[in-house]
Design a protein around this motif. Structure first.
Motif, mmCIF file in Angstrom:
data_model
loop_
_atom_site.group_PDB
_atom_site.id
_atom_site.type_symbol
_atom_site.label_atom_id
_atom_site.label_comp_id
_atom_site.label_asym_id
_atom_site.label_seq_id
_atom_site.Cartn_x
_atom_site.Cartn_y
_atom_site.Cartn_z
ATOM 1 N N GLY A 183 18.661 -3.438 3.747
ATOM 2 C CA GLY A 183 18.176 -3.449 4.857
ATOM 3 C C GLY A 183 16.975 -3.352 4.592
ATOM 4 O O GLY A 183 15.919 -3.857 6.373
ATOM 5 N N LYS A 184 15.877 -3.340 4.181
ATOM 6 C CA LYS A 184 14.332 -3.506 3.401
ATOM 7 C C LYS A 184 13.767 -4.847 2.890
ATOM 8 O O LYS A 184 14.332 -5.623 2.390
ATOM 9 C CB LYS A 184 13.211 -3.176 2.993
ATOM 10 N N ASP A 185 12.594 -5.589 3.391
ATOM 11 C CA ASP A 185 11.888 -6.846 2.934
ATOM 12 C C ASP A 185 11.622 -6.181 1.781
ATOM 13 O O ASP A 185 10.995 -4.925 1.265
ATOM 14 C CB ASP A 185 10.960 -7.240 3.506
ATOM 15 N N VAL A 186 11.904 -6.967 0.471
ATOM 16 C CA VAL A 186 11.528 -6.907 -0.821
ATOM 17 C C VAL A 186 10.117 -6.617 -1.308
ATOM 18 O O VAL A 186 10.062 -6.015 -1.947
ATOM 19 C CB VAL A 186 12.049 -8.161 -1.781
ATOM 20 N N ARG A 187 9.441 -7.022 -0.374
ATOM 21 C CA ARG A 187 7.846 -6.964 -0.571
ATOM 22 C C ARG A 187 7.531 -5.564 0.123
ATOM 23 O O ARG A 187 6.257 -5.445 -0.459
ATOM 24 C CB ARG A 187 7.623 -8.016 0.539
ATOM 25 N N ASP A 188 8.603 -4.827 0.226
ATOM 26 C CA ASP A 188 8.099 -3.913 0.763
ATOM 27 C C ASP A 188 8.455 -2.768 -0.031
ATOM 28 O O ASP A 188 8.055 -1.485 -0.259
ATOM 29 C CB ASP A 188 8.653 -3.500 1.910
ATOM 30 N N TYR A 189 8.584 -3.128 -1.148
ATOM 31 C CA TYR A 189 9.002 -2.321 -2.485
ATOM 32 C C TYR A 189 8.482 -2.175 -3.300
ATOM 33 O O TYR A 189 7.628 -2.178 -3.244
ATOM 34 C CB TYR A 189 11.115 -2.551 -2.580
ATOM 35 N N ASP A 190 8.396 -1.084 -4.281
ATOM 36 C CA ASP A 190 7.920 -0.773 -4.998
ATOM 37 C C ASP A 190 8.838 -1.502 -6.295
ATOM 38 O O ASP A 190 9.989 -1.428 -6.410
ATOM 39 C CB ASP A 190 8.067 1.261 -5.759
ATOM 40 N N MET A 191 7.476 -2.832 -6.927
ATOM 41 C CA MET A 191 8.603 -3.565 -7.788
ATOM 42 C C MET A 191 9.587 -3.416 -9.192
ATOM 43 O O MET A 191 10.447 -3.638 -9.342
ATOM 44 C CB MET A 191 7.293 -4.288 -8.058
ATOM 45 N N LYS A 192 8.747 -2.016 -9.638
ATOM 46 C CA LYS A 192 9.184 -1.410 -10.842
ATOM 47 C C LYS A 192 10.608 -1.013 -10.331
ATOM 48 O O LYS A 192 11.720 -0.915 -10.981
ATOM 49 C CB LYS A 192 8.422 -0.453 -11.333
ATOM 50 N N SER A 193 10.305 -0.308 -9.115
ATOM 51 C CA SER A 193 11.958 0.159 -8.354
ATOM 52 C C SER A 193 12.862 -0.913 -7.836
ATOM 53 O O SER A 193 14.366 -0.330 -8.723
ATOM 54 C CB SER A 193 11.777 1.633 -7.040
ATOM 55 N N LEU A 194 12.415 -1.411 -7.343
ATOM 56 C CA LEU A 194 13.038 -2.971 -7.385
ATOM 57 C C LEU A 194 13.611 -3.205 -8.084
ATOM 58 O O LEU A 194 15.249 -3.700 -8.359
ATOM 59 C CB LEU A 194 12.640 -4.129 -6.000
ATOM 60 N N GLU A 219 1.147 -1.039 0.483
ATOM 61 C CA GLU A 219 0.447 -0.227 0.166
ATOM 62 C C GLU A 219 1.081 1.440 -0.598
ATOM 63 O O GLU A 219 0.788 1.805 -0.523
ATOM 64 C CB GLU A 219 -0.964 -0.069 1.524
ATOM 65 N N HIS A 220 2.118 0.914 1.298
ATOM 66 C CA HIS A 220 2.741 2.539 0.956
ATOM 67 C C HIS A 220 3.970 2.433 0.575
ATOM 68 O O HIS A 220 4.881 1.394 0.990
ATOM 69 C CB HIS A 220 2.982 2.699 2.285
ATOM 70 N N PRO A 221 4.923 1.910 -0.860
ATOM 71 C CA PRO A 221 5.998 1.152 -1.408
ATOM 72 C C PRO A 221 7.015 1.492 -1.481
ATOM 73 O O PRO A 221 7.111 3.037 -0.990
ATOM 74 C CB PRO A 221 5.472 0.968 -3.041
ATOM 75 N N VAL A 222 8.385 1.133 -0.950
ATOM 76 C CA VAL A 222 9.349 2.067 -0.649
ATOM 77 C C VAL A 222 9.897 2.104 -1.756
ATOM 78 O O VAL A 222 10.243 1.428 -2.882
ATOM 79 C CB VAL A 222 10.404 1.337 0.522
ATOM 80 N N TYR A 223 10.398 3.572 -2.845
ATOM 81 C CA TYR A 223 11.239 3.503 -3.690
ATOM 82 C C TYR A 223 12.797 3.316 -4.226
ATOM 83 O O TYR A 223 12.927 3.879 -5.756
ATOM 84 C CB TYR A 223 10.241 5.212 -4.921
ATOM 85 N N GLU A 224 13.095 3.832 -2.965
ATOM 86 C CA GLU A 224 14.543 4.180 -3.026
ATOM 87 C C GLU A 224 15.348 2.680 -2.810
ATOM 88 O O GLU A 224 15.374 2.572 -1.236
ATOM 89 C CB GLU A 224 15.050 5.483 -2.092
ATOM 90 N N LEU A 255 17.049 -18.744 -5.835
ATOM 91 C CA LEU A 255 18.151 -18.594 -5.213
ATOM 92 C C LEU A 255 17.250 -16.694 -5.481
ATOM 93 O O LEU A 255 17.224 -16.301 -5.427
ATOM 94 C CB LEU A 255 18.618 -18.984 -4.442
ATOM 95 N N VAL A 256 18.248 -16.790 -6.604
ATOM 96 C CA VAL A 256 18.808 -15.455 -7.155
ATOM 97 C C VAL A 256 16.789 -14.540 -7.596
ATOM 98 O O VAL A 256 17.040 -13.312 -7.334
ATOM 99 C CB VAL A 256 19.626 -15.416 -7.868
ATOM 100 N N ASN A 257 16.168 -15.532 -8.417
ATOM 101 C CA ASN A 257 14.924 -14.770 -8.394
ATOM 102 C C ASN A 257 14.088 -14.338 -7.401
ATOM 103 O O ASN A 257 13.599 -13.462 -7.492
ATOM 104 C CB ASN A 257 14.304 -15.667 -9.177
ATOM 105 N N LEU A 258 14.657 -14.270 -6.135
ATOM 106 C CA LEU A 258 13.765 -14.222 -5.224
ATOM 107 C C LEU A 258 14.589 -12.367 -4.570
ATOM 108 O O LEU A 258 13.595 -11.741 -4.413
ATOM 109 C CB LEU A 258 13.924 -14.787 -4.311
ATOM 110 N N ILE A 259 15.882 -12.322 -5.466
ATOM 111 C CA ILE A 259 16.002 -10.829 -4.920
ATOM 112 C C ILE A 259 15.285 -9.592 -5.676
ATOM 113 O O ILE A 259 15.090 -9.016 -4.797
ATOM 114 C CB ILE A 259 17.738 -11.493 -5.351
ATOM 115 N N SER A 260 14.845 -9.775 -6.919
ATOM 116 C CA SER A 260 14.370 -8.986 -7.233
ATOM 117 C C SER A 260 13.044 -9.113 -7.519
ATOM 118 O O SER A 260 11.962 -8.648 -8.393
ATOM 119 C CB SER A 260 15.195 -9.156 -8.898
ATOM 120 N N ARG A 261 12.541 -10.245 -7.247
ATOM 121 C CA ARG A 261 11.453 -10.499 -6.683
ATOM 122 C C ARG A 261 10.017 -10.852 -7.781
ATOM 123 O O ARG A 261 8.667 -10.570 -7.675
ATOM 124 C CB ARG A 261 10.082 -9.412 -5.149
#
Length: 582
Positions: A395-406, A321-326, A376-382
């Motif tokens: 330092g942040k869970d990949v599920r907290d990121y905006d997928m495009k930014s990640l 709902e409130h993604p991290v962009y950086e 294993l590596v596919n999980l890094i870029s979600r």
């Protein structure tokens, strides 16, 4: 399903409304013409009133011209609405597919998606045009003609009513039977498209193994299955015409016989009898049109369902709902990660993985085939979500990121290197569409691709065929690496991406990475120990579990799998599917 498809009409709503309106007006004009014709005969010809014949004839011509005009306008707006729906369906499906995660894409095969975007959409747009035009025109024509018939002579109109009931029942039976065959046939188009796609994409393998005859037989079988079902359907539909003709001619005979008696008896006029014969044709032809509409709808029913499956497919991965962009840095941490591709799978692909990688480190990943290195590596870029635990990037869970930014900060060079038709520069700019020529050249130097590009006559403007078929495997790998470098990512993943280059070039690429992108975290999946032995740490995977983690020297002393493969390779070219790999 209707709601899902209806939502794609969008800007063609006005055309969709105008079409049935014009069809109704066309039917109204056609209904008036027999009455005018009856008036000419009864009040003009029989009474010798030439003036009445001329005036009524002018009205008939006007009605015919208006009917023609309304029919043309209905056809024009119907075509616009149906073609527009087809356009929107293709666009919506293609855009939907772009949002799919790997888990969603795994549910569909490529040929099935191609069928949905082509054959299925064509069926739906044809059915939509039939619905807008014939579904309005046929019932309206039937009702109007039936009403006028009862107005002229209820006795004769009862013949129509009986014929309509009998013929309608038979047409429904034909339609329901044909529908079953059509639905089965359109599903078989997937097999046909799959046969063509595999043959064309793998034509070099087919010719290398002299399997042309086998491929021909496979295509012939798929094509024959479709033909068999369609022939069965058409053998049922073909009864429409003889039944219709039998009913029409029977009605004409009955009407002529009963009507002639009524004309002789003075209870029916000659013009009214001619009008009734015309209405007979209108009524029965309307039934014929309705039967064809039902057949078309039955043909498109299966197609509509398959299209809706794609349009309503919920993406397995969603932004918070409130993604991290950086993404602050390239550090990666696996915290008790367990993962499987299917929720019902009893054995996970990755089991309780715990790892901490600092930003800027070079990490080698080794293991036998099927040890889940790519997973294993596919999980890094979600690209997939974990079942248990969490993956942290920066330092942040990949599920907290905006997928495009990640994903913009994680460059992945996959095992299957894909190049698109276009120039080398066009392909490189997939990594960064705004990259300058100098940046593209520098990325190619780091990937050791510049050396062979300069030998091409057109250099960086050299055209690449679809799939990169006009460059070698090693050249394709280096171009894909250069494309990934142009993203300037915080994390770079090479999934066995230097397997087709020689060891000297592999070493030069790794050296360039150390010097040019020291702050980027690099994951290198490889089968050759030489490709990872100078990494900061090496991960050894075995059957989805972490079997070892350390430097080259540490693993030689502590890990039996790594040591056995190293010794086999230094003695004679073994890999992780030999020696100690389980």
């Amino acid at each position: 399903m209707l709601k899902t498809l209806g939502a794609q009409i969008k800007e063609y709503k006005n055309a969709s409304i105008a079409t049935p309106v014009f069809m109704l007006l066309e039917v109204l004009m056609e209904t008036i013409i027999p009455l005018l014709m009856a008036s000419i005969i009864d009040d003009g010809v029989n009474k010798g009133d030439t003036h009445h014949i001329y005036i009524t004839g002018i009205w008939m011509i006007a009605a015919a011209l208006l009917s023609l005009t309304f029919g043309c306008l209905g056809a024009r707006f119907g075509a616009k609405a149906s073609m527009g729906l087809g356009r929107n369906l293709r666009k919506a499906m293609f855009e939907r597919i772009q949002t799919f995660s790997f888990a969603n894409i795994d549910k569909y095969n490529t040929s099935g998606l191609v069928t949905r975007l082509t054959t299925d959409v064509t069926n739906c747009q044809n059915a939509y045009q039939m619905i807008l035009r014939m579904c309005m025109r046929a019932p309206a024509s039937l009702i109007c003609a039936m009403a006028m018939s009862f107005f002229i002579s209820p006795r004769i109109a009862s013949i129509y009513l009986i014929a309509v009931i009998i013929l309608g029942g038979l047409l429904i039976l034909i339609t329901l039977t044909a529908m079953r065959y059509f639905q089965q046939a359109f599903v078989k188009y997937d097999d046909l498209n799959e046969s063509v796609q595999e043959n064309v994409s793998a034509i070099r393998v087919v010719k290398a193994y002299v399997r042309e005859n086998f491929e021909k037989e496979k295509f012939k079988k798929a094509s024959a299955n479709i033909r068999k079902l369609l022939v069965k359907a058409e053998n049922v539909v073909v009864w429409n015409t003889p039944l219709m003709q039998f009913t029409v001619y029977s009605c004409i005979i009955l009407i002529s016989w009963v009507g002639a008696k009524m004309v002789v008896g003075g209870s029916l006029k000659t013009g009214d009898l001619m009008a009734l014969l015309t209405y007979c044709m209108n009524i029965l032809m309307s039934l014929m049109m309705l039967s064809m509409v039902f057949v078309m709808i039955s043909m498109s029913g299966a197609s509509a369902k398959r299209i809706c499956e794609v349009l309503t497919e919920e993406c397995a991965l969603k932004n918070p709902e409130h993604p991290v962009y950086e993404v602050s840095d390239g550090s990666v941490r696996f915290d008790h990660v367990t993962f499987s591709y299917s929720a019902t799978s009893e054995t996970p692909v990755l089991n309780d993985i715990n790892l901490t990688i600092q930003s800027g480190e070079t990490i080698g990943i080794v293991g036998g085939t099927g040890s889940s290195k790519s997973s294993l590596v596919n999980l890094i870029s979600r690209l997939y979500d974990v079942n248990e635990g969490a993956v942290y990037v920066g330092g942040k869970d990949v599920r907290d990121y905006d997928m495009k930014s990640l994903r913009n900060q994680v460059s992945v060079v996959l095992q299957n290197n894909v190049l698109f038709s276009g120039t080398i520069l066009d392909n490189l700019r997939w990594g960064n569409k705004n990259a300058t020529d100098e940046e593209c050249i520098e990325a190619c130097r780091q990937a050791c691709a510049d050396e062979f590009i300069q030998q091409f006559p057109d250099q960086y403007n050299t055209h690449i065929e679809q799939g990169g078929t006009n460059v070698s495997g090693g050249q394709k790998q280096r171009l894909c690496i250069a494309r990934a470098l142009l993203k300037k990512p915080k994390i770079l993943i090479l999934d066995d991406s230097t397997s087709a280059v020689d060891t000297a070039t592999d070493a030069r690429i790794r050296k360039a990475f150390r010097e040019a992108i020291p702050g980027t975290t690099k994951f290198i999946i490889a089968q050759r120990i030489s490709s990872v032995q100078d990494a900061d740490h090496i991960i050894v995977l075995n059957d989805g579990k972490l079997d070892g983690f350390g430097t080259h020297e540490e693993l030689l002393n502590t890990n039996a799998i790594y040591r056995d493969v190293y010794e086999s390779q230094t003695k004679g070219g073994g890999d992780f599917d030999e020696g100690g790999a389980a």
